[in-house]
Design a protein around this motif. Structure first.
Motif, PDB file in Angstrom:
ATOM      1  N   CYS A 317      35.951  40.714  59.640  1.00 35.85           N
ATOM      2  CA  CYS A 317      35.165  39.494  59.800  1.00 35.85           C
ATOM      3  C   CYS A 317      35.911  38.506  60.685  1.00 35.85           C
ATOM      4  CB  CYS A 317      34.865  38.860  58.437  1.00 35.85           C
ATOM      5  SG  CYS A 317      36.322  38.175  57.611  1.00 35.85           S
ATOM      6  N   ALA A 319      37.585  34.697  61.451  1.00 36.33           N
ATOM      7  CA  ALA A 319      38.132  33.465  60.900  1.00 36.33           C
ATOM      8  C   ALA A 319      37.266  32.287  61.336  1.00 36.33           C
ATOM      9  CB  ALA A 319      39.565  33.268  61.384  1.00 36.33           C
ATOM     10  N   PRO A 325      36.711  35.077  54.775  1.00 34.25           N
ATOM     11  CA  PRO A 325      38.146  35.330  54.639  1.00 34.25           C
ATOM     12  C   PRO A 325      38.693  35.043  53.247  1.00 34.25           C
ATOM     13  CG  PRO A 325      37.696  34.202  56.705  1.00 34.25           C
ATOM     14  CD  PRO A 325      36.420  34.177  55.913  1.00 34.25           C
ATOM     15  N   VAL A 335      40.807  39.941  59.135  1.00 34.12           N
ATOM     16  CA  VAL A 335      40.192  38.712  59.613  1.00 34.12           C
ATOM     17  C   VAL A 335      40.699  38.489  61.029  1.00 34.12           C
ATOM     18  CG1 VAL A 335      39.908  36.231  59.234  1.00 34.12           C
ATOM     19  CG2 VAL A 335      40.147  37.778  57.259  1.00 34.12           C
TER      20      VAL A 335
END
Length: 392
Positions: A317, A319, A325, A335
């Protein structure tokens, strides 16, 4: 008579906030004696499931229907059974029940909160939204009314809570952070099941690696970024054995724009948009994934993180895009910097080549989902907030 809770949902769509409320109310009905009703501002596929739990009031939107209903409600006799009610009649119709608390399941319900102000009930608002969603789905007046009327907020992540404090000056003592939850038992993968049905329907062989994503196909969810990541992964690997599958609703115009790029990247056979799924179908089809990609530009937290974690899928994913996160941390995925397509693609390529790492991250994610995000762990925290305001 014990005070009732009125749960107000913006709709009954098969999306995060509505699903979370439905799961909570199912648990609440099974596990407590708190009486409640549900008000839906808009209809949707979950309406029948809400109706199986409690009386449901639908807010009328068609003026001609509203006029007829108002005439009907002015006739002598008992208050009509719950049904479609004009906004201006809500407060009077709801006097049928001893409402002691209004639980607003979104920050966009300001007009309803104004209509219900004569009830004199405290309001507990469950905030699932960050800045883009607030500006997109709530008018300035709606959101102002929500801020003014809410005695307390439940923030769906640290990111949401910090946003309420920093952007809107909501005091910290008016915010309780309670992250999303699912019934993890519903999502645990059978080890031998790899979603063969979806793979077969899309022409994906059992030897192929599937990078998956779930959500409405739109700008905020980053469907265009998903396509760009697929292109970088393909270019870096020459990866004929990697497919990118997005499960979620789309409109035809948006899909055309995405497929415009897909075709020019030469990824027609590698990038797939399946359309929406029911929850039962999603439980089945998510098992086709080997890795979960969350390319959202803004994601307050995302139930899909927990659903993927229960499948022991490593997660990648961005940040600074919301609450993801807070779950992924450093032990169940990666992240990467905000909108850094090459970093996201690089981590995906790394995970494709490292089955032992994928398995380790996946096991940790599943353990965290069960320990921290099962309905039996977090739903009681919401009940504590409800009881606190009911007793105030």
């Amino acid at each position: 008579m014990d005070p009732h809770v009125l749960f107000v949902s913006h709709d009954a769509s098969r999306t995060g906030a509505s699903l979370l409320l439905l799961h909570f109310l199912q648990w609440l009905r099974r596990s407590t004696d708190i009486p409640f009703e549900v008000l839906l501002r808009r209809d949707g596929p979950l309406a029948e499931e809400f109706a199986a739990l409690s009386p449901v009031i639908h807010v009328a939107h068609r003026p001609q229907v509203s006029r007829l209903l108002r005439r009907a409600f002015r006739r002598p006799g008992p208050v009509p059974e719950p049904g479609v009610v004009d906004l201006r009649d809500l407060e009077r119709v709801l006097r049928k029940w001893p409402i002691g608390l209004i639980y607003s399941n979104t920050v966009t319900n300001g007009q309803v909160l104004r209509a219900l102000a004569p009830l004199g009930c405290p309001v507990l608002t469950h905030a699932h939204e960050l800045e883009h969603s607030i500006r997109t789905f709530a008018s300035q007046d709606d959101f102002r009314l929500t801020l003014e009327r809410s005695a307390k907020f439940i923030a769906g992540s640290d990111a949401v809570g910090m946003h309420l404090q920093a952007r809107y000056a909501v005091p910290a003592d008016r915010i309780a952070t309670i992250r999303p939850f699912i019934d993890t038992d519903d999502w645990i993968r059978e080890p031998s099941d790899r979603g063969e049905g979806l793979r077969s329907a899309l022409g994906i062989g059992p030897e192929c690696f599937v990078v998956g994503a779930i959500g409405t196909v739109d700008w905020r969810k980053g469907a265009d970024i998903f396509v760009q990541v697929a292109n970088v992964v393909q270019a870096s690997r020459g990866a004929r054995d990697v497919h990118f599958v997005w499960i979620g609703a789309y409109d035809e115009a948006r899909l055309y724009e995405l497929m415009f790029d897909v075709k020019r990247f030469g990824l027609d056979a590698r990038v797939h948009f399946t359309g929406p799924r029911t929850e039962k179908e999603l439980v089945r089809d998510i098992r086709a994934f080997d890795l979960f990609c969350l390319p959202s530009r803004e994601e307050p937290f995302g139930l899909v993180l927990l659903e993927a974690a229960c499948q022991e899928l490593p997660i990648v994913c961005f940040a600074n895009a919301g609450g993801a996160p807070e779950f992924v941390e450093s032990d169940c995925g990666f992240v990467v910097p905000y909108l850094d397509v090459h970093s996201m693609a690089g981590r995906i390529v790394e995970l494709i080549a490292a089955p032992a790492l994928r398995a380790s991250l996946g096991r940790t994610g599943k353990a965290k989902a069960i320990a921290r995000h099962d309905v039996t762990v977090l739903a009681p925290q919401i009940v504590s907030q409800i009881r606190l305001l009911l007793s105030a």
